[in-house]
Write an enzyme that holds these catalytic residues in place. Sequence first.
Site, mmCIF file in Angstrom:
data_model
loop_
_atom_site.group_PDB
_atom_site.id
_atom_site.type_symbol
_atom_site.label_atom_id
_atom_site.label_comp_id
_atom_site.label_asym_id
_atom_site.label_seq_id
_atom_site.Cartn_x
_atom_site.Cartn_y
_atom_site.Cartn_z
ATOM 1 N N ASP A 46 -7.199 33.958 15.787
ATOM 2 C CA ASP A 46 -6.118 32.867 16.158
ATOM 3 C C ASP A 46 -6.266 32.411 17.748
ATOM 4 O O ASP A 46 -7.002 32.951 18.634
ATOM 5 C CB ASP A 46 -4.785 33.734 15.973
ATOM 6 C CG ASP A 46 -3.707 32.692 16.435
ATOM 7 O OD1 ASP A 46 -3.601 31.478 16.301
ATOM 8 O OD2 ASP A 46 -2.696 33.339 17.133
ATOM 9 N N LYS A 47 -5.648 31.384 18.132
ATOM 10 C CA LYS A 47 -5.822 31.299 19.662
ATOM 11 C C LYS A 47 -4.535 31.651 20.598
ATOM 12 O O LYS A 47 -4.673 32.410 21.521
ATOM 13 C CB LYS A 47 -5.728 29.604 19.817
ATOM 14 C CG LYS A 47 -5.937 29.094 21.234
ATOM 15 C CD LYS A 47 -5.920 27.550 21.358
ATOM 16 C CE LYS A 47 -4.432 27.140 21.194
ATOM 17 N NZ LYS A 47 -3.652 27.436 22.380
#
Length: 730
Positions: A78-79
């Site tokens: 994920d970011k």
Amino acid sequence: MSFLLIALNGFQGSWYIYLFRFLILFSSIIPISLRVNLDFGKTVYSSFIENDPQIPGTLVRTSTIPEELGRIEYLLTDKTGTLTQNDMVMKKIHLGTMSYGIDTMDEVARLFSQSVSEASNSLEAESRASHLPISAGQTQGSQFKSRRDIKHRVYDMIEALGVCHNVTPVLEESGEVTYQASSPDEVAIVKFTASIGLSLATRESQELTLNTATGQTIRYQILHTFPFNSVTKRMGIIVKDKKSGEHIFFLKGADSTMASLIVPSPWLDEECGNMAREGLRTLVVARKRLTQASLHAFEVEYNAAKLTLNDRAEAMQRAICNHLEFDLELLGLTGVEDKLQDQVKNTLEALRNAGLKIWMLTGDKIETATCIAVSSKLVARNQPIHQMYQICNSTAARTEMELVAMQKDCCLVIDGDSLQICLNQLREEFMELAVGLPAVVCCRCTPTQKADITRLIKDYTGRRVCAIGDGGNDVSMILAADVGVGIVGKEGKQASLAADFSIDQFSYLARLLVWHGRNSYKRSSKLSQFVIHRGLIISVMQAVFSAIFYFAPIALYQGMLLVGYSTLYTMGPVCSLVLDQDVEDDIAMMYPELYKDLTKGRSLSYKTFFWWLMISLYQGGVIMLLALYLFDTEFVNIVSISFTSLILNELIMVALSINTWHRYMVYAELVSLVIYFSSMVVLKKDFDLQFILTFGFAWKAVSITAVASLPLYIARLVIRTYNPPSYTKL
């Protein structure tokens, strides 16, 4: 083996009974203790991980797969909150004809303060006159031109930001005010409005109070709140200004959804793109003034939708769309920065050097995701980037994929809609292309898409996939992966509790994989094959013994010798293999390329298993044949002779398998020897102590052991000299 001995004996006598007797005699081939030894090893690996001072706070929630950390080939991350800190700071606001950055926020505060004072002095008459709703045909540019003072625009924007949120202020014991919200973006915005001069004082279920820097109090009655969700990608609120009596609908959300809900704007798309290229998360802010009649019509349909039994959420959203979400007045655009976590660049570079193919799956827009991919070093220096977005059909998708294939080692950036078209219509072609790329960025991804991509990579490649995230929207992806890693972040512990491993920050992942994962896999590989060898060699000795003595199904070793062989006499040294390491941790972290060798499966393969099989056949045959040859005059002591050589051989084999000696390994070897020689005094049925204490027994037992193990030592020395493994070079 059982059938072979019966066949060589010509199926004489009650051969079917002999067959089952041989099956029992050779049952030591079945490594019953393997599960116990591996579970013990995994417990030790988990303890090493949790007690590593360089990755404090790391938890192992599933102790059955630590060696899987050593075989990862695809990393899905994920970011927000994973690569970034999820610590939001307002960096920019844009009002159409003017933009304010972090260095000009004092000007915003001054303009807002002046507008508040003017509104107070004139009872807001002049200000409200300029806030009349615009018609659907009016453009945003003409609306801004019709306003007589820029201060009004600033006031409108700051008011919307101060009202449209789900933040609750909390007064701590120290007297400091903190904010609680489901999203750090909202906290950043509320902190920003407070710094401008409009602070959130109280928030209750039906009332919201704001304080200005001049000491004025503004109260709003909360009529309806529409929380943000991953489907609508926007958040709204209807309030009543208690001073003016106006009803206002405020809405903020992603530009991709807001663009169709507002009056057409000539600058929105361009400015959203500009902010995204700076790595900022954008929110579009809009409002709509409601008449008493329009509010009443909405509430009638909305309240009826709440009472429906089927498709209630859809009915409620339909009511909002029918009466509120159209022809909204665009107020402005916000840009919030989410800083990268510490050591993210070095970590991603190390993992890329370790041979991992990294995919970033995020809900952000394509420009923001691309910017973060470059700044975080997910994309290597001088590596080309190809963007696929707004793909509407398979023909366009195939054309874009051909362009990607022409660029070697490029990073593919693709949005969620285009990705879905590729997966629905060109799944085989797309997966064949994507899994070979060193990096892929999927933006505007839903949680369902993240999980689907994870399963597709697993099924298509057959390789091991690790997924890492920090929020509830990452749980499905983490559960779908072979190894799930959760980060304890500001979005809670949903990901951490659902994952196999929990860490405090992304940079810990490199040590978790490159050091602990590598060690766990190599140790388990060596331990499992050695346990199989330990059971196989004694079965080979039994087969040789039976073959020489007319294929008689007579047990060579019985009772306590068989029990002690896999427990008291060899368990300590074998279990000490879980402490072995081929390089120091600083070497493993400095040269992550060592991790790449593990993905080739060279530590545990048909080749290595066959090698251990040949060792077992050689050593079992040599020990038994030499024992019978050298001790033909003392045949009654053949058990003690061969068993002693067997134990000494196994202890030497453990020693030859060790790369780095640990003090517990030395203790295990010495204690096992002491236990074995002490048992000779106790087990009088199996050992003739008077015979054992003779010099002839000693030198012949040592000779047998030397013939069984010395050639293997020489072979290992030659191999390491002329074809050394990579870790020995380092």
